[in-house]
Design an enzyme around this catalytic site. Sequence first.
Site, PDB file in Angstrom:
ATOM      1  N   PHE A 166      -0.559  -5.761 -14.090  1.00 42.58           N
ATOM      2  CA  PHE A 166       0.743  -5.732 -14.077  1.00 42.58           C
ATOM      3  C   PHE A 166       1.801  -7.017 -14.119  1.00 42.58           C
TER       4      PHE A 166
ATOM      5  N   ARG B 284      -2.426   7.158   5.153  1.00 41.77           N
ATOM      6  CA  ARG B 284      -3.573   6.139   4.799  1.00 41.77           C
ATOM      7  C   ARG B 284      -4.194   5.756   5.893  1.00 41.77           C
TER       8      ARG B 284
ATOM      9  N   TYR C 259      -8.780  -4.687   1.248  1.00 46.13           N
ATOM     10  CA  TYR C 259      -7.747  -5.287   0.067  1.00 46.13           C
ATOM     11  C   TYR C 259      -7.193  -6.472   0.631  1.00 46.13           C
TER      12      TYR C 259
ATOM     13  N   LEU D 158     -10.602  -6.712 -18.147  1.00 49.60           N
ATOM     14  CA  LEU D 158      -9.937  -5.296 -18.534  1.00 49.60           C
ATOM     15  C   LEU D 158     -10.372  -4.022 -17.744  1.00 49.60           C
TER      16      LEU D 158
ATOM     17  N   ASN E  95       9.365   4.358   2.681  1.00 45.23           N
ATOM     18  CA  ASN E  95       9.066   4.941   1.541  1.00 45.23           C
ATOM     19  C   ASN E  95       9.878   6.319   1.284  1.00 45.23           C
TER      20      ASN E  95
ATOM     21  N   SER F 220      -9.870  -9.134   1.877  1.00 42.38           N
ATOM     22  CA  SER F 220     -10.498  -9.723   0.618  1.00 42.38           C
ATOM     23  C   SER F 220      -9.500 -10.864   0.155  1.00 42.38           C
ATOM     24  N   LYS F 221      -8.071 -10.789   0.386  1.00 39.63           N
ATOM     25  CA  LYS F 221      -7.161 -11.475  -0.264  1.00 39.63           C
ATOM     26  C   LYS F 221      -7.152 -12.695   0.704  1.00 39.63           C
TER      27      LYS F 221
ATOM     28  N   THR G  10      -0.744 -12.361  -1.531  1.00 38.46           N
ATOM     29  CA  THR G  10      -0.001 -11.213  -1.011  1.00 38.46           C
ATOM     30  C   THR G  10       0.506 -11.346   0.404  1.00 38.46           C
ATOM     31  N   ASP G  11       1.664 -10.731   0.660  1.00 35.77           N
ATOM     32  CA  ASP G  11       2.140 -10.676   2.066  1.00 35.77           C
ATOM     33  C   ASP G  11       1.211  -9.861   3.048  1.00 35.77           C
ATOM     34  N   GLU G  12       0.312  -9.050   2.403  1.00 34.75           N
ATOM     35  CA  GLU G  12      -0.436  -8.190   3.341  1.00 34.75           C
ATOM     36  C   GLU G  12      -1.451  -8.846   4.065  1.00 34.75           C
TER      37      GLU G  12
ATOM     38  N   TYR H 293       2.728   9.224   2.402  1.00 33.47           N
ATOM     39  CA  TYR H 293       1.633   9.472   3.545  1.00 33.47           C
ATOM     40  C   TYR H 293       2.520   9.251   4.701  1.00 33.47           C
TER      41      TYR H 293
ATOM     42  N   THR I 137     -14.743  -9.238  -6.462  1.00 37.49           N
ATOM     43  CA  THR I 137     -13.847  -9.772  -7.321  1.00 37.49           C
ATOM     44  C   THR I 137     -12.775 -11.030  -6.644  1.00 37.49           C
TER      45      THR I 137
ATOM     46  N   GLU J  71      -8.824  -6.969  -7.683  1.00 34.90           N
ATOM     47  CA  GLU J  71      -8.541  -5.807  -7.328  1.00 34.90           C
ATOM     48  C   GLU J  71      -7.476  -5.354  -6.343  1.00 34.90           C
TER      49      GLU J  71
HETATM   50  P1  NAD Z   1      -3.286  -5.225 -11.279  1.00 37.28           P
HETATM   51  O1  NAD Z   1      -4.233  -4.467 -10.444  1.00 37.28           O
HETATM   52  O2  NAD Z   1      -2.284  -4.454 -12.040  1.00 37.28           O
HETATM   53  O3  NAD Z   1      -4.203  -6.264 -12.361  1.00 37.28           O
HETATM   54  C1  NAD Z   1      -5.243  -6.983 -12.083  1.00 37.28           C
HETATM   55  C2  NAD Z   1      -5.692  -7.373 -13.372  1.00 37.28           C
HETATM   56  O4  NAD Z   1      -7.058  -8.264 -13.073  1.00 37.28           O
HETATM   57  C3  NAD Z   1      -6.229  -6.420 -14.450  1.00 37.28           C
HETATM   58  O5  NAD Z   1      -5.816  -6.890 -15.679  1.00 37.28           O
HETATM   59  C4  NAD Z   1      -7.648  -6.420 -14.219  1.00 37.28           C
HETATM   60  O6  NAD Z   1      -8.368  -6.164 -15.264  1.00 37.28           O
HETATM   61  C5  NAD Z   1      -7.904  -7.810 -13.998  1.00 37.28           C
HETATM   62  N1  NAD Z   1      -9.312  -8.186 -13.088  1.00 37.28           N
HETATM   63  C6  NAD Z   1      -9.628  -7.337 -11.867  1.00 37.28           C
HETATM   64  N2  NAD Z   1     -10.947  -7.717 -11.585  1.00 37.28           N
HETATM   65  C7  NAD Z   1     -11.129  -8.753 -12.429  1.00 37.28           C
HETATM   66  C8  NAD Z   1     -12.340  -9.524 -12.752  1.00 37.28           C
HETATM   67  N3  NAD Z   1     -13.362  -9.412 -11.711  1.00 37.28           N
HETATM   68  N4  NAD Z   1     -12.281 -10.672 -13.701  1.00 37.28           N
HETATM   69  C9  NAD Z   1     -11.307 -10.814 -14.561  1.00 37.28           C
HETATM   70  N5  NAD Z   1     -10.277  -9.806 -14.554  1.00 37.28           N
HETATM   71  C10 NAD Z   1     -10.235  -8.999 -13.617  1.00 37.28           C
HETATM   72  O7  NAD Z   1      -2.756  -6.335 -10.220  1.00 37.28           O
HETATM   73  P2  NAD Z   1      -1.390  -6.747  -9.740  1.00 37.28           P
HETATM   74  O8  NAD Z   1      -0.444  -5.790  -9.036  1.00 37.28           O
HETATM   75  O9  NAD Z   1      -0.632  -7.280 -11.129  1.00 37.28           O
HETATM   76  O10 NAD Z   1      -1.701  -7.907  -9.026  1.00 37.28           O
HETATM   77  C11 NAD Z   1      -1.857  -9.221  -9.452  1.00 37.28           C
HETATM   78  C12 NAD Z   1      -2.016 -10.254  -8.426  1.00 37.28           C
HETATM   79  O11 NAD Z   1      -0.989 -10.368  -7.293  1.00 37.28           O
HETATM   80  C13 NAD Z   1      -3.216  -9.844  -7.500  1.00 37.28           C
HETATM   81  O12 NAD Z   1      -3.859 -11.152  -7.340  1.00 37.28           O
HETATM   82  C14 NAD Z   1      -2.620  -9.330  -6.343  1.00 37.28           C
HETATM   83  O13 NAD Z   1      -3.178  -9.331  -5.066  1.00 37.28           O
HETATM   84  C15 NAD Z   1      -1.168  -9.901  -6.303  1.00 37.28           C
HETATM   85  N6  NAD Z   1      -0.036  -9.418  -5.692  1.00 37.28           N
HETATM   86  C16 NAD Z   1       0.292  -7.947  -6.115  1.00 37.28           C
HETATM   87  C17 NAD Z   1       1.506  -7.461  -5.623  1.00 37.28           C
HETATM   88  C18 NAD Z   1       2.057  -6.119  -6.036  1.00 37.28           C
HETATM   89  O14 NAD Z   1       2.856  -5.734  -5.433  1.00 37.28           O
HETATM   90  N7  NAD Z   1       1.310  -5.681  -7.080  1.00 37.28           N
HETATM   91  C19 NAD Z   1       2.113  -8.114  -4.600  1.00 37.28           C
HETATM   92  C20 NAD Z   1       1.781  -9.304  -4.284  1.00 37.28           C
HETATM   93  C21 NAD Z   1       0.608 -10.049  -4.777  1.00 37.28           C
HETATM   94  O1  DAU Z   2       2.968  -6.242  -0.220  1.00 38.75           O
HETATM   95  C1  DAU Z   2       2.188  -6.153  -1.620  1.00 38.75           C
HETATM   96  C2  DAU Z   2       1.203  -5.431  -1.727  1.00 38.75           C
HETATM   97  O2  DAU Z   2       1.918  -4.218  -2.351  1.00 38.75           O
HETATM   98  C3  DAU Z   2       0.086  -5.918  -2.858  1.00 38.75           C
HETATM   99  O3  DAU Z   2      -0.791  -7.009  -2.578  1.00 38.75           O
HETATM  100  C4  DAU Z   2      -0.631  -4.850  -3.395  1.00 38.75           C
HETATM  101  O4  DAU Z   2      -1.450  -5.246  -4.515  1.00 38.75           O
HETATM  102  C5  DAU Z   2       0.344  -3.727  -3.850  1.00 38.75           C
HETATM  103  O5  DAU Z   2      -0.613  -2.770  -4.280  1.00 38.75           O
HETATM  104  C6  DAU Z   2       1.177  -3.164  -2.858  1.00 38.75           C
HETATM  105  O6  DAU Z   2       0.566  -2.564  -1.739  1.00 38.75           O
HETATM  106  P1  DAU Z   2       1.167  -1.235  -1.185  1.00 38.75           P
HETATM  107  O7  DAU Z   2      -0.315  -0.560  -0.362  1.00 38.75           O
HETATM  108  O8  DAU Z   2       2.316  -1.619  -0.032  1.00 38.75           O
HETATM  109  O9  DAU Z   2       1.632  -0.401  -2.300  1.00 38.75           O
HETATM  110  P2  DAU Z   2       1.472   1.146  -2.613  1.00 38.75           P
HETATM  111  O10 DAU Z   2       2.345   1.160  -3.700  1.00 38.75           O
HETATM  112  O11 DAU Z   2      -0.087   1.411  -2.742  1.00 38.75           O
HETATM  113  O12 DAU Z   2       2.062   1.854  -1.701  1.00 38.75           O
HETATM  114  C7  DAU Z   2       3.585   1.461  -1.158  1.00 38.75           C
HETATM  115  C8  DAU Z   2       3.704   2.432   0.083  1.00 38.75           C
HETATM  116  O13 DAU Z   2       3.662   3.701  -0.050  1.00 38.75           O
HETATM  117  C9  DAU Z   2       2.752   2.287   1.406  1.00 38.75           C
HETATM  118  O14 DAU Z   2       3.125   2.327   2.463  1.00 38.75           O
HETATM  119  C10 DAU Z   2       1.753   3.333   1.043  1.00 38.75           C
HETATM  120  C11 DAU Z   2       2.756   4.551   0.559  1.00 38.75           C
HETATM  121  N1  DAU Z   2       2.156   5.631  -0.313  1.00 38.75           N
HETATM  122  C12 DAU Z   2       1.611   5.002  -1.569  1.00 38.75           C
HETATM  123  C13 DAU Z   2       1.140   6.015  -2.221  1.00 38.75           C
HETATM  124  C14 DAU Z   2       0.423   5.455  -3.508  1.00 38.75           C
HETATM  125  C15 DAU Z   2       2.469   6.947  -0.290  1.00 38.75           C
HETATM  126  O15 DAU Z   2       3.223   7.197   0.538  1.00 38.75           O
HETATM  127  N2  DAU Z   2       1.952   7.691  -1.080  1.00 38.75           N
HETATM  128  C16 DAU Z   2       1.220   7.259  -2.226  1.00 38.75           C
HETATM  129  O16 DAU Z   2       0.859   8.099  -3.183  1.00 38.75           O
END
Ligand code: NAD
Ligand code: DAU
Length: 349
Positions: A12, A287, A156, A36, A255, A159-160, A131-133, A213, A101, A85
């Site tokens: 993403f 959750r 998660y 992938l 949410n 691990s981050k 991440t902020d988590e 949730y 990972t 992940e």
């Molecule tokens: P995502 O799950 O959409 O994408 C992860 C990508 O990494 C995928 O393309 C996957 O194929 C690849 N990948 C996974 N394991 C791998 C491995 N072992 N080797 C090579 N490639 C691998 O994740 P995202 O939401 O785009 O998040 C990207 C980064 O940003 C992550 O590090 C996540 O912790 C961080 N982040 C995400 C958010 C969010 O809201 N999505 C917010 C803050 C930080």
């Molecule tokens: O804060 C950054 C993080 O945001 C990233 O590091 C993570 O990669 C990303 O997945 C995201 O984590 P969250 O757990 O906050 O996102 P998610 O979309 O899974 O959930 C957002 C909120 O919605 C959370 O409070 C859980 C709730 N939720 C989620 C799902 C999937 C629901 O209530 N129902 C649902 O089905």
Amino acid sequence: MNSILITGGAGFIGSHLTRLFVTKYPQYKIVNLDALTYAGNLENLTDVEKAPNYHFVKGNITNLSLLRSLFEEHQFTGVIHCAAESHVDRSITDPLAFITTNVMGTAALLQVAKENWKDNMEGKVFYHISTDEVYGSLGQTGFFYEDTAYSPRSPYSASKASSDHIVRAFYHTYNMPIKISNCSNNYGPYHFPEKLIPLCINNIINNKSLPIYGKGENVRDWLFVEDHARAIDVIFHNGKIGETYNIGGHNEWTNIALVKELCKQMDEKLGREKGASEKLITYVTDRAGHDLRYAIDATKLKNELGWLPSLQFEAGISKTIDWYLQNTKWLEDVTSGNYQNYYEAQYNS
Ligand code: NAD
Ligand code: DAU
């Protein structure tokens, strides 16, 4: 010439970042290394896949010999490490995949970057996307700052957090030229529909229930994904070595309020009766270890590097919904698993 390794570029955030770098910096060589997994999708990058400065490699960041041969071949001057992940719910059912990972993979990348750069760190950057988590869960008030103590509560986020510590250890111990950013929740096009916003958009389109949730009172701070990619660009080029930058939108939503906003906008766009989609809201079991609230203070990034979010949330959500409504084939392929079959045929794995 800059030669940059982006890991996880088919995911993403990684796909938005890859698109930005490939188009904005035609003079850079961009190598996208992605395993992938279910979350990685080359359909996210069809508009840049033929660009002369872009090169895709299917592979795992835990594979040391692959990393060594890629560094040898491309002589990377920078790494932007997005691969992970990323879904909290999956980390609850399969924590070891996250540790492999996110912890081992990050350590492997650092190790190989160090082997290649140790005699000349000048001009090199190892940028870790976090991440902020890692900061844990806030109460009703307060913010996460760059010096907030780490307190991760899910496999998660643990691990981050672990990977962030290892990145900083390489800075202090080996002078590795690292940068870290910790961002809040992203939303936008190409978001995998296991996460709250795209899951609800998909379910509203298909008239399926919207699982909330607990009581839906948990708060997240949402940022449009292209604003995150812009922030990464600014930090990669202008951020200080060894520093951490928080990235966030100052945009907190419970949410339930967020899902109601989605329902309202989608009823209008789909020509449904007012209130129709809200009837799909279903409260489900919470959750495990659900963090109550995240909120980023991004003042350092604003004051030092001049970054600000560009989009108001209602406009960003509208743009996001429009993208999903115009890209139903992408959504169907992702949810049906068709794209995984394509990868198997394409890469014979
Ligand atoms: P995502 O799950 O959409 O994408 C992860 C990508 O990494 C995928 O393309 C996957 O194929 C690849 N990948 C996974 N394991 C791998 C491995 N072992 N080797 C090579 N490639 C691998 O994740 P995202 O939401 O785009 O998040 C990207 C980064 O940003 C992550 O590090 C996540 O912790 C961080 N982040 C995400 C958010 C969010 O809201 N999505 C917010 C803050 C930080
Ligand atoms: O804060 C950054 C993080 O945001 C990233 O590091 C993570 O990669 C990303 O997945 C995201 O984590 P969250 O757990 O906050 O996102 P998610 O979309 O899974 O959930 C957002 C909120 O919605 C959370 O409070 C859980 C709730 N939720 C989620 C799902 C999937 C629901 O209530 N129902 C649902 O089905």
